[in-house]
Scaffold this active site. Structure first.
Site, PDB file in Angstrom:
ATOM      1  N   SER A  44       0.497  -1.210  -0.125  1.00 33.50           N
ATOM      2  CA  SER A  44       0.398  -0.132   0.025  1.00 33.50           C
ATOM      3  C   SER A  44       1.262   1.338  -0.152  1.00 33.50           C
ATOM      4  O   SER A  44       0.284   2.787   0.208  1.00 33.50           O
ATOM      5  CB  SER A  44      -1.096   0.032   0.883  1.00 33.50           C
ATOM      6  N   HIS A  56      -3.020  -3.346  -5.551  1.00 34.58           N
ATOM      7  CA  HIS A  56      -3.506  -3.392  -3.594  1.00 34.58           C
ATOM      8  C   HIS A  56      -4.889  -3.940  -3.702  1.00 34.58           C
ATOM      9  O   HIS A  56      -5.920  -2.777  -3.866  1.00 34.58           O
ATOM     10  CB  HIS A  56      -3.712  -2.160  -3.751  1.00 34.58           C
ATOM     11  N   GLU A 102      -6.865  -1.848  -6.306  1.00 41.50           N
ATOM     12  CA  GLU A 102      -5.639  -0.284  -7.212  1.00 41.50           C
ATOM     13  C   GLU A 102      -4.575  -0.692  -7.880  1.00 41.50           C
ATOM     14  O   GLU A 102      -4.099  -1.932  -7.332  1.00 41.50           O
ATOM     15  CB  GLU A 102      -4.937   0.239  -5.838  1.00 41.50           C
ATOM     16  N   ASN A 127      -4.591   5.451   0.585  1.00 40.33           N
ATOM     17  CA  ASN A 127      -4.105   5.683   1.720  1.00 40.33           C
ATOM     18  C   ASN A 127      -3.440   6.802   1.675  1.00 40.33           C
ATOM     19  O   ASN A 127      -3.576   6.858   2.731  1.00 40.33           O
ATOM     20  CB  ASN A 127      -3.407   4.483   1.969  1.00 40.33           C
TER      21      ASN A 127
HETATM   22  N1  3HC Z   1     -13.202 -12.101   5.986  1.00 39.83           N
HETATM   23  C1  3HC Z   1     -14.936 -12.127   5.038  1.00 39.83           C
HETATM   24  N2  3HC Z   1     -15.991 -11.646   5.102  1.00 39.83           N
HETATM   25  C2  3HC Z   1     -16.199 -10.716   5.788  1.00 39.83           C
HETATM   26  C3  3HC Z   1     -15.202 -10.974   7.136  1.00 39.83           C
HETATM   27  C4  3HC Z   1     -14.254 -11.328   6.863  1.00 39.83           C
HETATM   28  N3  3HC Z   1     -12.988 -10.598   7.588  1.00 39.83           N
HETATM   29  N4  3HC Z   1     -16.105  -9.566   7.920  1.00 39.83           N
HETATM   30  C5  3HC Z   1     -17.216  -9.155   7.886  1.00 39.83           C
HETATM   31  N5  3HC Z   1     -17.153  -9.900   6.592  1.00 39.83           N
HETATM   32  C6  3HC Z   1     -18.689 -10.074   5.636  1.00 39.83           C
HETATM   33  C7  3HC Z   1     -19.763 -11.400   6.343  1.00 39.83           C
HETATM   34  O1  3HC Z   1     -19.786 -12.641   6.258  1.00 39.83           O
HETATM   35  C8  3HC Z   1     -21.209 -10.221   5.582  1.00 39.83           C
HETATM   36  O2  3HC Z   1     -21.170 -11.419   4.910  1.00 39.83           O
HETATM   37  P1  3HC Z   1     -22.613 -11.266   4.634  1.00 39.83           P
HETATM   38  O3  3HC Z   1     -23.685  -9.989   5.009  1.00 39.83           O
HETATM   39  O4  3HC Z   1     -23.245 -11.700   3.750  1.00 39.83           O
HETATM   40  O5  3HC Z   1     -23.408 -11.778   5.407  1.00 39.83           O
HETATM   41  C9  3HC Z   1     -20.697  -8.532   5.022  1.00 39.83           C
HETATM   42  O6  3HC Z   1     -19.352  -8.996   5.465  1.00 39.83           O
HETATM   43  C10 3HC Z   1     -21.010  -7.648   6.584  1.00 39.83           C
HETATM   44  O7  3HC Z   1     -20.252  -8.298   7.480  1.00 39.83           O
HETATM   45  P2  3HC Z   1     -21.003  -8.424   9.433  1.00 39.83           P
HETATM   46  O8  3HC Z   1     -22.635  -8.128   9.227  1.00 39.83           O
HETATM   47  O9  3HC Z   1     -19.939  -9.369  10.117  1.00 39.83           O
HETATM   48  O10 3HC Z   1     -20.153  -6.787   9.837  1.00 39.83           O
HETATM   49  P3  3HC Z   1     -20.471  -5.361   9.750  1.00 39.83           P
HETATM   50  O11 3HC Z   1     -21.472  -5.082   8.903  1.00 39.83           O
HETATM   51  O12 3HC Z   1     -19.767  -4.464  10.013  1.00 39.83           O
HETATM   52  O13 3HC Z   1     -19.521  -5.190   7.979  1.00 39.83           O
HETATM   53  C11 3HC Z   1     -16.706  -4.557   7.319  1.00 39.83           C
HETATM   54  C12 3HC Z   1     -18.194  -5.056   8.320  1.00 39.83           C
HETATM   55  C13 3HC Z   1     -17.177  -5.664   5.885  1.00 39.83           C
HETATM   56  C14 3HC Z   1     -15.457  -5.036   8.263  1.00 39.83           C
HETATM   57  C15 3HC Z   1     -17.659  -3.250   7.590  1.00 39.83           C
HETATM   58  O14 3HC Z   1     -17.536  -2.916   8.784  1.00 39.83           O
HETATM   59  C16 3HC Z   1     -17.068  -2.217   6.716  1.00 39.83           C
HETATM   60  O15 3HC Z   1     -16.719  -2.416   5.023  1.00 39.83           O
HETATM   61  N6  3HC Z   1     -15.781  -1.334   7.076  1.00 39.83           N
HETATM   62  C17 3HC Z   1     -14.909  -0.777   6.745  1.00 39.83           C
HETATM   63  C18 3HC Z   1     -13.470  -1.005   5.992  1.00 39.83           C
HETATM   64  C19 3HC Z   1     -12.583  -0.596   5.078  1.00 39.83           C
HETATM   65  O16 3HC Z   1     -13.000   0.479   5.596  1.00 39.83           O
HETATM   66  N7  3HC Z   1     -11.498  -1.508   4.700  1.00 39.83           N
HETATM   67  C20 3HC Z   1     -10.506  -0.773   4.030  1.00 39.83           C
HETATM   68  C21 3HC Z   1      -9.451  -0.702   4.745  1.00 39.83           C
HETATM   69  S1  3HC Z   1      -7.590   0.028   4.317  1.00 39.83           S
HETATM   70  C22 3HC Z   1      -7.438  -1.188   3.467  1.00 39.83           C
HETATM   71  O17 3HC Z   1      -7.469  -1.591   3.437  1.00 39.83           O
HETATM   72  C23 3HC Z   1      -5.856  -1.053   2.639  1.00 39.83           C
HETATM   73  C24 3HC Z   1      -4.636  -1.017   3.267  1.00 39.83           C
HETATM   74  O18 3HC Z   1      -3.675  -0.801   2.156  1.00 39.83           O
HETATM   75  C25 3HC Z   1      -4.028  -0.481   4.621  1.00 39.83           C
END
Ligand code: 3HC
Length: 272
Positions: free
Chosen positions: A107, A128, A140, A179
């Protein structure tokens, strides 16, 4: 390759080899993939039979040489430029297909540095993914100045047509698009905690309820990992020398203390 990327590739029907440094890490990798597939079965996205078929397509191994016959490699180790550069130099020696795509899930590390660690920089680019990889649609695509156009196009087709993700393209600059915008926001939230401006709970509730974000910035930093957040901030600061990218002391002390967020059980929040 990270467990999330492996899962997405295997669910798309690809034959996958995951390399881990040792057998302990390999077993942990297998557990992560199984747990994520179990979750998909529980939520009705996958049948038991499909789960078994996906697992059949993934081989997790501590042996680097098993990457020799690969046509595409996704490197997804820790955000450490020295380690990543070493991995690309090793891939250059081990991967036999001279036209294989060598992609980094970095990233923040410049793709150019990874490219020139090999004798085939035209085949090296950034691809990414976002956490959690099976859930978030974005990838990305980051070519370096030396990446061949045909390689970038092939990577884009793989990611969109085979893996079913959406892409945005970025220049080879630290942080790429997402990021470079996200990390200063997370660091601002950490500075708010550090100065006593507001509590982690209120900051997160504010952004969830007031801006409809799926999670607040401190819970998101915990999800990304506070060590990873700090590494990305350092790369951004190194690249742009702007104060907004500088990791706050509280973040550094938490990383020193091993409070790394979700993966260690405690960061700005606690996890069971
Ligand atoms: N693995 C697989 N599936 C997952 C999961 C995981 N770790 N976490 C959640 N899920 C799935 C669940 O199974 C669920 O699927 P369903 O609706 O079909 O049952 C769905 O995602 C929603 O999960 P939950 O109901 O348990 O929980 P939320 O609705 O709160 O969603 C989340 C959880 C998807 C993590 C949501 O909160 C989210 O999108 N958060 C933001 C995440 C984000 O911004 N990520 C970017 C980070 S930056 C990055 O990655 C870049 C790096 O370089 C730093």
């Amino acid at each position: 390759m990270g467990a999330g990327i492996a899962e997405v590739c295997a669910r798309a029907g690809l034959d996958v080899v995951v390399n881990e440094v040792d057998e302990v890490r390999a077993e942990a990798g297998r557990d992560r993939i199984r747990a994520s597939l179990d979750r998909a079965v529980r939520s009705g996205k996958l049948t038991g039979g499909e789960r078994a078929a996906v697992l059949q397509r993934v081989r997790v191994s501590p042996c680097f040489d098993e990457l020799a016959d690969r046509d595409v490699v996704f490197e997804a180790i820790a955000e450490d430029e020295t380690l990543k550069t070493e991995v690309f130099a090793r891939l250059d020696k081990v991967v036999e297909n001279r036209e294989a795509i060598l992609a980094s899930n970095t990233s923040s590390v410049p793709i150019m540095k990874l490219g020139v660690a090999t004798t085939r920089p035209e085949y090296v680019l950034g691809v990414h993914f976002f956490n959690p990889v099976p859930v978030l649609p974005l990838v990305e695509i980051v070519p370096s100045l030396l990446t061949a156009d045909a390689v970038r196009t092939a990577a884009e087709q793989l990611v969109t047509e085979v893996l079913g993700k959406e892409i945005v393209r970025s220049q080879d600059r630290a942080g790429f698009v997402v990021n470079a915008l996200l990390i200063p926001y997370l660091l601002s939230a950490i500075r708010m905690v550090e100065s006593g401006f507001a509590s982690p709970e209120d900051i997160d509730r504010g952004m969830v309820l007031g801006c409809a974000h799926p999670m607040g910035p401190l819970r998101l930093a915990d999800l990304i990992g506070l060590d990873t957040t700090k590494s990305i901030a350092e790369s951004l600061y190194e690249e742009f020398k702007e104060a907004l990218y500088s990791p706050p002391p509280l973040l550094s002390r938490m990383v020193d203390a091993g409070l790394l967020g979700r993966k260690s059980g405690r960061g700005f929040h606690t996890y069971s």
